[in-house]
Write a protein that holds these residues in place. Structure first.
Motif, PDB file in Angstrom:
ATOM      1  N   ARG A 153       0.838  -1.212   0.000  1.00  0.00           N
ATOM      2  CA  ARG A 153       0.000   0.000   0.000  1.00  0.00           C
ATOM      3  C   ARG A 153       0.870   1.259   0.000  1.00  0.00           C
ATOM      4  O   ARG A 153       0.583   2.226  -0.708  1.00  0.00           O
TER       5      ARG A 153
ATOM      6  N   ALA B 233       2.409   1.707  -3.440  1.00  0.00           N
ATOM      7  CA  ALA B 233       1.415   2.155  -4.418  1.00  0.00           C
ATOM      8  C   ALA B 233       1.108   3.637  -4.221  1.00  0.00           C
ATOM      9  O   ALA B 233       1.021   4.398  -5.198  1.00  0.00           O
ATOM     10  N   ARG B 234       0.946   4.060  -2.978  1.00  0.00           N
ATOM     11  CA  ARG B 234       0.675   5.475  -2.693  1.00  0.00           C
ATOM     12  C   ARG B 234       1.851   6.347  -3.123  1.00  0.00           C
ATOM     13  O   ARG B 234       1.665   7.406  -3.734  1.00  0.00           O
TER      14      ARG B 234
ATOM     15  N   ALA C 263       4.078   5.666  -5.454  1.00  0.00           N
ATOM     16  CA  ALA C 263       4.141   5.684  -6.921  1.00  0.00           C
ATOM     17  C   ALA C 263       3.117   6.661  -7.491  1.00  0.00           C
ATOM     18  O   ALA C 263       3.428   7.415  -8.435  1.00  0.00           O
ATOM     19  N   ASN C 264       1.916   6.688  -6.933  1.00  0.00           N
ATOM     20  CA  ASN C 264       0.898   7.629  -7.413  1.00  0.00           C
ATOM     21  C   ASN C 264       1.306   9.075  -7.160  1.00  0.00           C
ATOM     22  O   ASN C 264       1.128   9.940  -8.022  1.00  0.00           O
ATOM     23  N   LEU C 265       1.847   9.340  -5.974  1.00  0.00           N
ATOM     24  CA  LEU C 265       2.285  10.700  -5.655  1.00  0.00           C
ATOM     25  C   LEU C 265       3.428  11.143  -6.560  1.00  0.00           C
ATOM     26  O   LEU C 265       3.467  12.298  -7.016  1.00  0.00           O
TER      27      LEU C 265
ATOM     28  N   ARG D 101       4.021  10.086  -9.618  1.00  0.00           N
ATOM     29  CA  ARG D 101       3.482  10.308 -10.955  1.00  0.00           C
ATOM     30  C   ARG D 101       2.792  11.669 -11.037  1.00  0.00           C
ATOM     31  O   ARG D 101       3.031  12.449 -11.955  1.00  0.00           O
ATOM     32  N   GLU D 102       1.968  11.982 -10.029  1.00  0.00           N
ATOM     33  CA  GLU D 102       1.300  13.285  -9.991  1.00  0.00           C
ATOM     34  C   GLU D 102       2.321  14.417  -9.926  1.00  0.00           C
ATOM     35  O   GLU D 102       2.158  15.460 -10.567  1.00  0.00           O
TER      36      GLU D 102
ATOM     37  N   ARG E  36       2.481  17.757  -1.039  1.00  0.00           N
ATOM     38  CA  ARG E  36       2.731  16.474  -1.699  1.00  0.00           C
ATOM     39  C   ARG E  36       4.190  16.079  -1.572  1.00  0.00           C
ATOM     40  O   ARG E  36       4.508  14.914  -1.327  1.00  0.00           O
TER      41      ARG E  36
END
Length: 100
Positions: free
Chosen positions: A60, A63-64, A66-68, A70-71, A85
């Motif tokens: 988890r 994944a979090r 990686a999303n941050l 990417r954003e 962020r």
């Protein structure tokens, strides 16, 4: 033949050759396998995968993160800076590093 007409002739010839292919309707897809009946399972017996809690938590976090990231990359490309962020990215990265 004029030098200006040669490229025009090539473009027209290309348009004439490709136009019939664009106007054709796509064919229906046909599958070799029969469609399963409603309620029929593809597997003979369902299997259950048990993941240890520590691995799930780490996944988890990754994944979090990686999303941050990417954003953050998209915002960096636009010239936007999001301090909150960036702090969260640093916190998650340190947490993952400590667990290693």
């Amino acid at each position: 033949m004029n030098k200006l007409n040669a490229p025009l002739q090539v473009v027209l010839a290309y348009a004439l050759v490709t136009t019939p292919a664009i106007a054709q309707a796509p064919k229906e897809l046909q599958f070799d396998r029969p469609t399963p009946l409603v309620g029929e399972s593809a597997c003979s017996s369902p299997s259950k995968i048990v993941v240890p809690r520590a691995i799930a938590e780490r996944a988890r976090l990754k994944a979090r993160l990686a999303n941050l990231l990417r954003e953050s990359l998209f915002d960096d490309a636009k010239g936007i800076v999001n301090i909150a962020r960036e702090k969260e990215i640093k916190k998650l990265a340190n947490k993952l590093k400590k667990e290693n």
